[in-house]
Design a protein around this motif. Structure first.
Motif, PDB file in Angstrom:
ATOM      1  N   ARG A  63       0.841  -1.191   0.000  1.00 52.16           N
ATOM      2  CA  ARG A  63       0.000   0.000   0.000  1.00 52.16           C
ATOM      3  C   ARG A  63       0.879   1.244   0.000  1.00 52.16           C
ATOM      4  N   ALA A 102      -4.234   8.105  -2.507  1.00 51.60           N
ATOM      5  CA  ALA A 102      -5.561   7.882  -1.943  1.00 51.60           C
ATOM      6  C   ALA A 102      -6.171   6.609  -2.536  1.00 51.60           C
ATOM      7  N   GLY A 103      -6.790   5.811  -1.670  1.00 46.56           N
ATOM      8  CA  GLY A 103      -7.479   4.613  -2.131  1.00 46.56           C
ATOM      9  C   GLY A 103      -6.591   3.418  -2.386  1.00 46.56           C
ATOM     10  N   SER A 104      -5.318   3.461  -1.965  1.00 52.00           N
ATOM     11  CA  SER A 104      -4.417   2.343  -2.267  1.00 52.00           C
ATOM     12  C   SER A 104      -4.679   1.114  -1.392  1.00 52.00           C
ATOM     13  N   ASP A 105      -5.620   1.217  -0.443  1.00 47.49           N
ATOM     14  CA  ASP A 105      -5.998   0.033   0.338  1.00 47.49           C
ATOM     15  C   ASP A 105      -6.920  -0.885  -0.451  1.00 47.49           C
ATOM     16  N   THR A 106      -7.436  -0.402  -1.567  1.00 46.83           N
ATOM     17  CA  THR A 106      -8.310  -1.213  -2.410  1.00 46.83           C
ATOM     18  C   THR A 106      -7.683  -1.372  -3.784  1.00 46.83           C
ATOM     19  N   ASP A 123      -8.152  -2.317  -7.574  1.00 50.67           N
ATOM     20  CA  ASP A 123      -9.159  -2.442  -8.625  1.00 50.67           C
ATOM     21  C   ASP A 123      -8.555  -3.242  -9.765  1.00 50.67           C
ATOM     22  N   ALA A 133     -12.805  -5.708  -7.001  1.00 55.79           N
ATOM     23  CA  ALA A 133     -12.133  -4.883  -5.999  1.00 55.79           C
ATOM     24  C   ALA A 133     -11.605  -5.791  -4.897  1.00 55.79           C
ATOM     25  N   THR A 136      -9.473  -5.937  -1.290  1.00 58.41           N
ATOM     26  CA  THR A 136      -8.964  -5.157  -0.162  1.00 58.41           C
ATOM     27  C   THR A 136      -7.548  -5.607   0.163  1.00 58.41           C
TER      28      THR A 136
END
Length: 306
Positions: free
Chosen positions: A195, A200-204, A206, A216, A218
């Motif tokens: 991560r 931003a959003g690198s915990d998910t 895609d 998606a 996690t």
């Protein structure tokens, strides 16, 4: 008004203080004492008969008169530089300083070598290359051109799309040997994922599948980094799997130190753009660099035309 006191040097000092909001920062940038910058501003204000700045102990800000004068001063300085370019066009090669900013890891691995090649072609042009993942203010920091990954929102700058940066999932062979290679996106849930704390959003994660389906996933794990080169080292050391730009790991994939994970499920590509300060775009050396980079970046692994 004493026109003789309105010199280009005083005008340049004024413009940079207006953009940076700091006398000391401009003095460091110009390699002069702060007293010299202060004197330039005071002499210019005296010549014009108006206060250009409101001063506090921490910052200087433009007055209403200063804001109007700034707009005109920028135009004057641009015309002066363009006139010099035109005068040299039939004789000397383009010369002067270019300030370039680039996403850090991309700059270290590839863009720095492109800058070297540009300078070999134009030896009279000096380049100040700044590598950072921070979204800097080009005008405030005196940057002519910036190369940035990801979506951009600053509409005051001239944007030139360079391409799309292709990504894929990768891991070290020993990590997969310990846990077994995933065969479906849900198998990734049990692996330590990389991560990025500055994205931003690198915990998910895609992922786009072979039939266009989207999944998606996690990401969990014990490591979070804020620099592309640290991500490269973490992947290489087998600490985690993760999405990586092709240009970041192409050599590691070529010699087998990293291998693709679920190659038919890929993260979406990331836009790569060039930002140019509009007032600088017509200057010969800036124009030369923009055209050179627009062509040369297509040779970087994984960069595809938009």
């Amino acid at each position: 008004m004493d026109q003789s006191a309105v010199s280009l040097d005083r005008m340049r000092s004024f413009v940079r203080v207006a953009e940076r909001g700091s006398l000391s920062a401009v003095a460091r940038e110009m390699s002069v004492g702060q007293s010299s910058i202060t004197r330039h501003i005071r002499e210019l204000e005296a010549a014009l008969g108006v206060a250009l700045f409101s001063r506090t102990t921490r910052r200087v800000t433009l007055t209403e008169e200063g804001s109007r004068y700034y707009q005109r001063a920028v135009q004057v300085l641009r015309l002066v530089e363009q006139a010099g370019d035109e005068a040299r066009a039939g004789g000397d090669a383009p010369a002067g300083l270019l300030r370039v900013s680039c996403t850090a890891a991309l700059g270290v691995r590839h863009v720095s070598r492109l800058i070297f090649a540009f300078q070999d072609r134009h030896p009279a042009i000096a380049v100040d290359l700044n590598l950072t993942d921070e979204r800097i203010d080009l005008v405030r920091d005196g940057v002519d051109v910036a190369i940035r990954l990801g979506p951009l929102t600053d509409s005051s700058l001239k944007l030139r799309p360079l391409g799309l940066s292709r990504r894929l999932l990768v891991a070290a062979p020993d990590l997969l040997a310990r846990h077994g290679p995933p065969v479906a996106p849900e198998d990734l849930e049990g692996l330590d994922g990389l991560r990025m704390s500055n994205i931003a959003g690198s915990d998910t994660l895609d992922l786009h599948g072979p039939a266009g389906e989207r999944r998606a996933v996690t990401l969990t794990g014990r490591l979070r980094v804020d620099h592309g080169l640290a991500a490269r080292e973490a992947l290489l050391a087998g600490r985690c799997f993760g999405p990586a730009h092709m240009w970041l790991v192409d050599d590691l994939l070529a010699d087998g130190r990293l291998v693709p994970v679920l190659p038919d499920h890929v993260p979406p590509p990331v836009p790569l753009n060039m930002l140019i300060v509009p007032e600088r775009a017509a200057i010969a050396r800036v124009r030369l660099l923009v055209e050179f980079l627009a062509e040369a970046v297509t040779g970087i692994p994984g960069i595809e035309r938009p």
